[in-house]
Write an enzyme that holds these catalytic residues in place. Structure first.
Site, PDB file in Angstrom:
ATOM      1  CG  ASP A   1       6.933   8.182  -0.144  1.00 42.07           C
ATOM      2  OD1 ASP A   1       6.098   7.320   0.221  1.00 42.07           O
ATOM      3  OD2 ASP A   1       6.605   9.304  -0.566  1.00 42.07           O
TER       4      ASP A   1
ATOM      5  CG  HIS B   1      -2.162  -0.848   1.001  1.00 38.73           C
ATOM      6  ND1 HIS B   1      -3.444  -0.377   1.157  1.00 38.73           N
ATOM      7  CD2 HIS B   1      -2.288  -2.153   0.642  1.00 38.73           C
ATOM      8  CE1 HIS B   1      -4.311  -1.339   0.908  1.00 38.73           C
ATOM      9  NE2 HIS B   1      -3.631  -2.439   0.599  1.00 38.73           N
ATOM     10  CG  ASP B   2       4.948   3.411   1.675  1.00 41.26           C
ATOM     11  OD1 ASP B   2       4.547   4.425   2.287  1.00 41.26           O
ATOM     12  OD2 ASP B   2       6.046   3.364   1.087  1.00 41.26           O
TER      13      ASP B   2
ATOM     14  CB  SER C   1       3.912   8.814   2.046  1.00 41.71           C
ATOM     15  OG  SER C   1       3.548   7.834   1.090  1.00 41.71           O
TER      16      SER C   1
ATOM     17  CG  ASP D   1      -3.162 -19.775   0.498  1.00 44.51           C
ATOM     18  OD1 ASP D   1      -3.735 -20.711  -0.089  1.00 44.51           O
ATOM     19  OD2 ASP D   1      -1.937 -19.689   0.599  1.00 44.51           O
TER      20      ASP D   1
ATOM     21  CB  THR E   1       0.370 -16.841  -0.335  1.00 42.29           C
ATOM     22  OG1 THR E   1       0.555 -18.093   0.311  1.00 42.29           O
ATOM     23  CG2 THR E   1       1.506 -15.930   0.082  1.00 42.29           C
TER      24      THR E   1
ATOM     25  CB  SER F   1      -1.311 -22.725   3.270  1.00 43.35           C
ATOM     26  OG  SER F   1      -0.191 -22.191   2.628  1.00 43.35           O
TER      27      SER F   1
END
Length: 319
Positions: free
Chosen positions: A74, A65-66, A76, A238, A188, A242
């Site tokens: 960075d 997501h960054d 943020s 998943d 996963t 696992s």
């Protein structure tokens, strides 16, 4: 703009290396006195993983997501504030900030103002992947932290994005079609909520019926046991046995019609990507090796240098 074009060209050609924007493998060697920065990070991640193995999912999602939210790795997303990236809808359930802060505090005691929060996030994710069953891989370090993090800058693909649009989205920063499918392999260790998939379970495209592409047993199990009258219940992306392991079982699930998110299911049966899913499902080592390379590639998207960023004293606010 020129810098962004340059990194896209390098990524497309597969030429990103450890010297981009001042980054390098072993960057912090000798920069923290006699202390080994990466060993300190690894030790703290190991300690957390020992009692909270879900941290692998938190860190992978945090890094994704960054890096992809604003096409810059960075840090943020680590910034707090009323209009910060953390307040953007796709980031509401992102976790793992506390571990980054803990590592930062430990490093500030050893060598103040040396290690960026962004590098901590990248190295910690690498260490968690190894602990969760992945392979070890070197990550170039030396990134600087961003000074701006606004919710309005966050653009992430929705879970029902089409295969063509997903490939185009990731292609903008240089990921190949195969690398896009491998990046989705981060699922996963992923989870979602029932409210995200309830249309697939109960009213697919307004038919008042489940999505016919979803495994019939999964429809029954999720629709009548897990998600019934509980939109906020977690659903593993998943196999439950696992879900805390970085492996290729995610792709095996897709081939059984058990792809939870629409994009998961779609990549398994779209003619342009089905062969990739099959190959990845058949060979765990193949997946793990490409997954490591893809994570390094993502960690170099939009990297800032010393003139564009800073080394934050605290990860949740700028200096």
């Amino acid at each position: 703009m020129a810098k962004q074009v340059a990194i896209v060209v390098l990524l497309v050609l597969g030429l990103v290396n450890s010297s981009y924007a001042g980054t390098s493998v072993g960057y912090y060697t000798g920069k923290c006195g006699s202390k080994d920065v990466e060993s300190i990070i690894k030790g703290i991640v190991q300690a957390r993983f020992s009692y909270d193995p879900d941290i692998i999912a938190f860190l992978l999602r945090l890094l994704f997501h960054d890096a992809m939210g604003n096409k810059k790795t960075d840090g943020s997303l680590l910034l707090k504030g009323p209009n910060s990236e953390q307040t953007a809808v796709p980031n509401f359930t992102v976790k793992g900030y506390d571990l980054i802060d803990t590592i930062k505090e430990a490093l500030e005691q050893e060598c103040p103002g040396v290690v960026s929060c962004t590098d901590i996030m990248v190295a910690a994710t690498r260490d968690a992947v190894l602990l969760a069953g992945g392979i070890y891989f070197d990550v170039p370090l030396g990134r600087y932290d961003g000074k701006v993090g606004l919710a309005s800058n966050v653009v992430l693909p929705p879970p029902d994005i089409s295969v063509a649009n997903a490939i185009a989205y990731y292609g903008e920063v240089g990921f190949t079609d195969l690398e896009t499918i491998v990046l989705l392999g981060g699922h996963t260790v992923g989870v979602t909520h029932c409210n995200v998939i309830k249309d697939r379970l109960y009213n697919y495209k307004g038919t008042q019926l489940p999505d016919p592409a979803l495994n019939a047993f999964y429809v029954f199990f999720l629709g009548n046991i897990i998600c019934q009258n509980n939109d906020e219940m977690f659903v593993f992306l998943d196999s439950p046995d696992s879900v805390r392991t970085v492996d290729n079982s995610y792709y095996q699930m897709l081939l059984q019609g058990k792809g939870i998110l629409p994009i998961d299911n779609a990549i398994a049966f779209d003619p342009s990507t089905a062969s990739y899913v099959q190959d990845l499902a058949n060979n765990n080592d193949y997946f793990l090796n490409i997954f490591a390379k893809v994570l390094v590639k993502m960690s170099l998207v939009g990297v800032l240098d010393e003139y564009e960023g800073e080394i934050r004293q605290q990860c949740w606010k700028t200096n």
